[in-house]
Design a protein around this motif. Structure first.
Motif, PDB file in Angstrom:
ATOM      1  N   VAL A   1      15.706   5.590  14.342  1.00 35.61           N
ATOM      2  CA  VAL A   1      14.338   5.261  13.972  1.00 35.61           C
ATOM      3  C   VAL A   1      14.189   3.748  14.020  1.00 35.61           C
ATOM      4  O   VAL A   1      15.000   3.011  13.444  1.00 35.61           O
ATOM      5  CB  VAL A   1      14.000   5.780  12.561  1.00 35.61           C
ATOM      6  CG1 VAL A   1      12.647   5.255  12.094  1.00 35.61           C
ATOM      7  CG2 VAL A   1      14.004   7.309  12.555  1.00 35.61           C
ATOM      8  N   ALA A   2      13.171   3.296  14.734  1.00 34.67           N
ATOM      9  CA  ALA A   2      12.867   1.869  14.822  1.00 34.67           C
ATOM     10  C   ALA A   2      11.568   1.609  14.068  1.00 34.67           C
ATOM     11  O   ALA A   2      10.536   2.204  14.392  1.00 34.67           O
ATOM     12  CB  ALA A   2      12.734   1.430  16.279  1.00 34.67           C
ATOM     13  N   LYS A   3      11.634   0.744  13.084  1.00 40.25           N
ATOM     14  CA  LYS A   3      10.435   0.384  12.329  1.00 40.25           C
ATOM     15  C   LYS A   3      10.132  -1.083  12.558  1.00 40.25           C
ATOM     16  O   LYS A   3      10.997  -1.942  12.411  1.00 40.25           O
ATOM     17  CB  LYS A   3      10.607   0.649  10.834  1.00 40.25           C
ATOM     18  CG  LYS A   3       9.332   0.363  10.045  1.00 40.25           C
ATOM     19  CD  LYS A   3       9.360   0.985   8.667  1.00 40.25           C
ATOM     20  CE  LYS A   3       7.998   0.901   8.011  1.00 40.25           C
ATOM     21  NZ  LYS A   3       7.952   1.579   6.697  1.00 40.25           N
ATOM     22  N   ARG A   4       8.885  -1.349  12.918  1.00 43.58           N
ATOM     23  CA  ARG A   4       8.456  -2.700  13.254  1.00 43.58           C
ATOM     24  C   ARG A   4       7.755  -3.331  12.056  1.00 43.58           C
ATOM     25  O   ARG A   4       6.816  -2.759  11.489  1.00 43.58           O
ATOM     26  CB  ARG A   4       7.507  -2.658  14.448  1.00 43.58           C
ATOM     27  CG  ARG A   4       7.062  -4.018  14.944  1.00 43.58           C
ATOM     28  CD  ARG A   4       8.196  -4.806  15.519  1.00 43.58           C
ATOM     29  NE  ARG A   4       7.737  -6.093  16.045  1.00 43.58           N
ATOM     30  CZ  ARG A   4       8.549  -7.077  16.400  1.00 43.58           C
ATOM     31  NH1 ARG A   4       9.865  -6.923  16.293  1.00 43.58           N
ATOM     32  NH2 ARG A   4       8.069  -8.203  16.870  1.00 43.58           N
ATOM     33  N   LEU A   5       8.226  -4.502  11.640  1.00 43.29           N
ATOM     34  CA  LEU A   5       7.644  -5.253  10.539  1.00 43.29           C
ATOM     35  C   LEU A   5       6.961  -6.500  11.091  1.00 43.29           C
ATOM     36  O   LEU A   5       7.552  -7.229  11.893  1.00 43.29           O
ATOM     37  CB  LEU A   5       8.719  -5.661   9.527  1.00 43.29           C
ATOM     38  CG  LEU A   5       9.611  -4.536   8.998  1.00 43.29           C
ATOM     39  CD1 LEU A   5      10.645  -5.096   8.028  1.00 43.29           C
ATOM     40  CD2 LEU A   5       8.789  -3.441   8.340  1.00 43.29           C
ATOM     41  N   LEU A   6       5.730  -6.725  10.650  1.00 40.00           N
ATOM     42  CA  LEU A   6       4.948  -7.864  11.125  1.00 40.00           C
ATOM     43  C   LEU A   6       4.746  -8.873  10.011  1.00 40.00           C
ATOM     44  O   LEU A   6       4.632  -8.503   8.837  1.00 40.00           O
ATOM     45  CB  LEU A   6       3.582  -7.376  11.632  1.00 40.00           C
ATOM     46  CG  LEU A   6       3.615  -6.319  12.720  1.00 40.00           C
ATOM     47  CD1 LEU A   6       2.203  -5.877  13.075  1.00 40.00           C
ATOM     48  CD2 LEU A   6       4.350  -6.837  13.958  1.00 40.00           C
ATOM     49  N   PRO A   7       4.689 -10.155  10.336  1.00 38.68           N
ATOM     50  CA  PRO A   7       4.543 -11.191   9.303  1.00 38.68           C
ATOM     51  C   PRO A   7       3.333 -10.949   8.413  1.00 38.68           C
ATOM     52  O   PRO A   7       2.255 -10.547   8.869  1.00 38.68           O
ATOM     53  CB  PRO A   7       4.395 -12.475  10.127  1.00 38.68           C
ATOM     54  CG  PRO A   7       5.109 -12.183  11.409  1.00 38.68           C
ATOM     55  CD  PRO A   7       4.831 -10.734  11.692  1.00 38.68           C
ATOM     56  N   GLY A   8       3.541 -11.181   7.132  1.00 35.33           N
ATOM     57  CA  GLY A   8       2.479 -10.993   6.144  1.00 35.33           C
ATOM     58  C   GLY A   8       2.763 -11.831   4.916  1.00 35.33           C
ATOM     59  O   GLY A   8       3.071 -13.014   5.033  1.00 35.33           O
ATOM     60  N   VAL A   9       2.698 -11.210   3.747  1.00 34.10           N
ATOM     61  CA  VAL A   9       2.908 -11.929   2.486  1.00 34.10           C
ATOM     62  C   VAL A   9       4.312 -12.524   2.452  1.00 34.10           C
ATOM     63  O   VAL A   9       5.300 -11.823   2.690  1.00 34.10           O
ATOM     64  CB  VAL A   9       2.707 -10.980   1.287  1.00 34.10           C
ATOM     65  CG1 VAL A   9       3.047 -11.690  -0.021  1.00 34.10           C
ATOM     66  CG2 VAL A   9       1.276 -10.457   1.262  1.00 34.10           C
ATOM     67  N   GLU A  10       4.389 -13.817   2.127  1.00 32.04           N
ATOM     68  CA  GLU A  10       5.673 -14.516   2.143  1.00 32.04           C
ATOM     69  C   GLU A  10       6.312 -14.646   0.763  1.00 32.04           C
ATOM     70  O   GLU A  10       7.476 -15.000   0.669  1.00 32.04           O
ATOM     71  CB  GLU A  10       5.504 -15.921   2.746  1.00 32.04           C
ATOM     72  CG  GLU A  10       5.171 -15.921   4.234  1.00 32.04           C
ATOM     73  CD  GLU A  10       6.386 -15.593   5.099  1.00 32.04           C
ATOM     74  OE1 GLU A  10       7.478 -15.379   4.542  1.00 32.04           O
ATOM     75  OE2 GLU A  10       6.225 -15.548   6.328  1.00 32.04           O
ATOM     76  N   ARG A  11       5.568 -14.374  -0.307  1.00 27.34           N
ATOM     77  CA  ARG A  11       6.153 -14.492  -1.651  1.00 27.34           C
ATOM     78  C   ARG A  11       7.175 -13.388  -1.855  1.00 27.34           C
ATOM     79  O   ARG A  11       6.841 -12.207  -1.830  1.00 27.34           O
ATOM     80  CB  ARG A  11       5.061 -14.412  -2.722  1.00 27.34           C
ATOM     81  CG  ARG A  11       5.486 -15.024  -4.053  1.00 27.34           C
ATOM     82  CD  ARG A  11       4.451 -14.771  -5.126  1.00 27.34           C
ATOM     83  NE  ARG A  11       4.713 -13.506  -5.801  1.00 27.34           N
ATOM     84  CZ  ARG A  11       3.814 -12.802  -6.475  1.00 27.34           C
ATOM     85  NH1 ARG A  11       2.554 -13.215  -6.509  1.00 27.34           N
ATOM     86  NH2 ARG A  11       4.152 -11.689  -7.086  1.00 27.34           N
ATOM     87  N   ALA A  12       8.420 -13.748  -2.081  1.00 21.93           N
ATOM     88  CA  ALA A  12       9.514 -12.787  -2.007  1.00 21.93           C
ATOM     89  C   ALA A  12       9.463 -11.696  -3.074  1.00 21.93           C
ATOM     90  O   ALA A  12       9.982 -10.609  -2.854  1.00 21.93           O
ATOM     91  CB  ALA A  12      10.850 -13.519  -2.080  1.00 21.93           C
ATOM     92  N   ASP A  13       8.860 -11.967  -4.245  1.00 25.40           N
ATOM     93  CA  ASP A  13       8.824 -10.931  -5.275  1.00 25.40           C
ATOM     94  C   ASP A  13       7.507 -10.165  -5.288  1.00 25.40           C
ATOM     95  O   ASP A  13       7.299  -9.293  -6.126  1.00 25.40           O
ATOM     96  CB  ASP A  13       9.098 -11.527  -6.658  1.00 25.40           C
ATOM     97  CG  ASP A  13       7.993 -12.482  -7.122  1.00 25.40           C
ATOM     98  OD1 ASP A  13       7.173 -12.911  -6.288  1.00 25.40           O
ATOM     99  OD2 ASP A  13       7.975 -12.805  -8.325  1.00 25.40           O
ATOM    100  N   HIS A  14       6.597 -10.459  -4.360  1.00 26.25           N
ATOM    101  CA  HIS A  14       5.322  -9.748  -4.260  1.00 26.25           C
ATOM    102  C   HIS A  14       5.565  -8.340  -3.733  1.00 26.25           C
ATOM    103  O   HIS A  14       6.454  -8.120  -2.903  1.00 26.25           O
ATOM    104  CB  HIS A  14       4.387 -10.501  -3.317  1.00 26.25           C
ATOM    105  CG  HIS A  14       2.968 -10.046  -3.343  1.00 26.25           C
ATOM    106  ND1 HIS A  14       2.523  -8.951  -2.632  1.00 26.25           N
ATOM    107  CD2 HIS A  14       1.879 -10.536  -3.993  1.00 26.25           C
ATOM    108  CE1 HIS A  14       1.236  -8.788  -2.838  1.00 26.25           C
ATOM    109  NE2 HIS A  14       0.819  -9.727  -3.659  1.00 26.25           N
TER     110      HIS A  14
END
Length: 285
Positions: free
Chosen positions: A31-44
């Protein structure tokens, strides 16, 4: 060159969020899951890299209760990240089985990393505040007057309710524990996917998500959860965390849906969970 899936991959889901670029099954069974840039706050709760961090660190590949699929590789490129993992064979579960697994999962102890989600409901409510809160529900004539009133109480007391959840024991949470993410079985463990909200949350959080997303009543799910957790916490504390989480989640989703072109069944689900919302509102007063 812009990233794109190979032509012989089978789409499992299209991109369903700001950071979800789609999920595919490859011919070799991965399974390949693609993640796109978004929220950068690490604990959000919506930190866009969290699923890649969970996979790369293997943190839930040997956990009890819930377990994540084996990560094969994580690849970064200028446009995003692709997470490759073993496919999970789907099986059917009764809601009580899932509740038991969630109770077991809450017993895991991990060393928290900076990318663990920590403020899921607070962050979601902050987003609602920027979008007129839950005001649309006040005028929604499909809702009984008492239910509209209870929704208003929860909104008005949201800060106090968040403080109450913070005072409960904090434990590891999947963060999005509804049946579509609890897919398979490996021995005694439930195989879970979509760990984008994984982190630390209040006691009863995952159970609350299950209450909000199944037809089973909390009076059925709570004993199963406590069986899995070996009754490590008092029933009333688990119930309070689950009721608050379920109520806030189902009301927030219903309010959000009223502004969507395709609102789905969130209003109907809110009506079905009116007693849970009433319990949360009653104790908030």
């Amino acid at each position: 060159m812009y990233w794109e899936p190979d032509s012989d991959w089978t789409a499992l889901t299209a991109g369903t969020g700001v950071s979800n670029g789609g999920v595919w099954l490859t011919p070799d069974g991965l399974v390949a899951k693609r993640l796109l840039p978004g929220v950068e706050r690490a604990d959000h709760y919506a930190y866009w890299r969290r699923q890649a961090e969970v996979a790369a660190h293997g943190v839930v590949e040997r956990s009890v209760g819930l377990r994540g699929p084996r990560c094969v590789k994580v690849e970064s490129d200028p446009d995003g990240v692709t997470v490759w993992s073993a496919a999970v064979s789907e099986v059917s579960f009764e809601p009580a089985e899932l509740a038991l697994a969630l109770g077991r999962f809450g017993l895991n102890e991990f060393e928290p990393a900076e990318w663990f989600a920590r403020r899921i409901l607070r962050d979601r409510l902050a987003g609602d505040e920027r979008d007129a809160g839950w005001a649309r529900l006040v005028l929604e004539d499909r809702l009984p007057a008492g239910l509209r009133r209870d929704c208003g109480v929860l909104w008005e007391r949201r800060d106090e309710l968040m403080d109450e959840l913070d005072r409960l024991p904090q434990q590891v949470v999947h963060g999005d524990a509804h049946p579509v993410n609890l897919l398979g079985r490996e021995g005694d463990e439930v195989m879970a996917v979509d760990w984008e909200q994984f982190g630390i949350g209040p006691l009863g959080f995952d159970l609350g998500y299950l209450v909000a997303s199944t037809e089973a009543a909390i009076d059925v799910l709570l004993p199963a959860y406590q069986s899995g957790s070996r009754s490590s916490w008092p029933d009333d504390a688990v119930r309070r965390g689950a009721v608050l989480t379920a109520a806030i989640t189902v009301v927030a989703r219903a309010a959000w849906s009223l502004g969507q072109v395709e609102p789905g069944d969130h209003i109907e689900r809110l009506c079905r969970l009116a007693q849970v919302v009433e319990e949360a509102a009653r104790q908030a007063l």
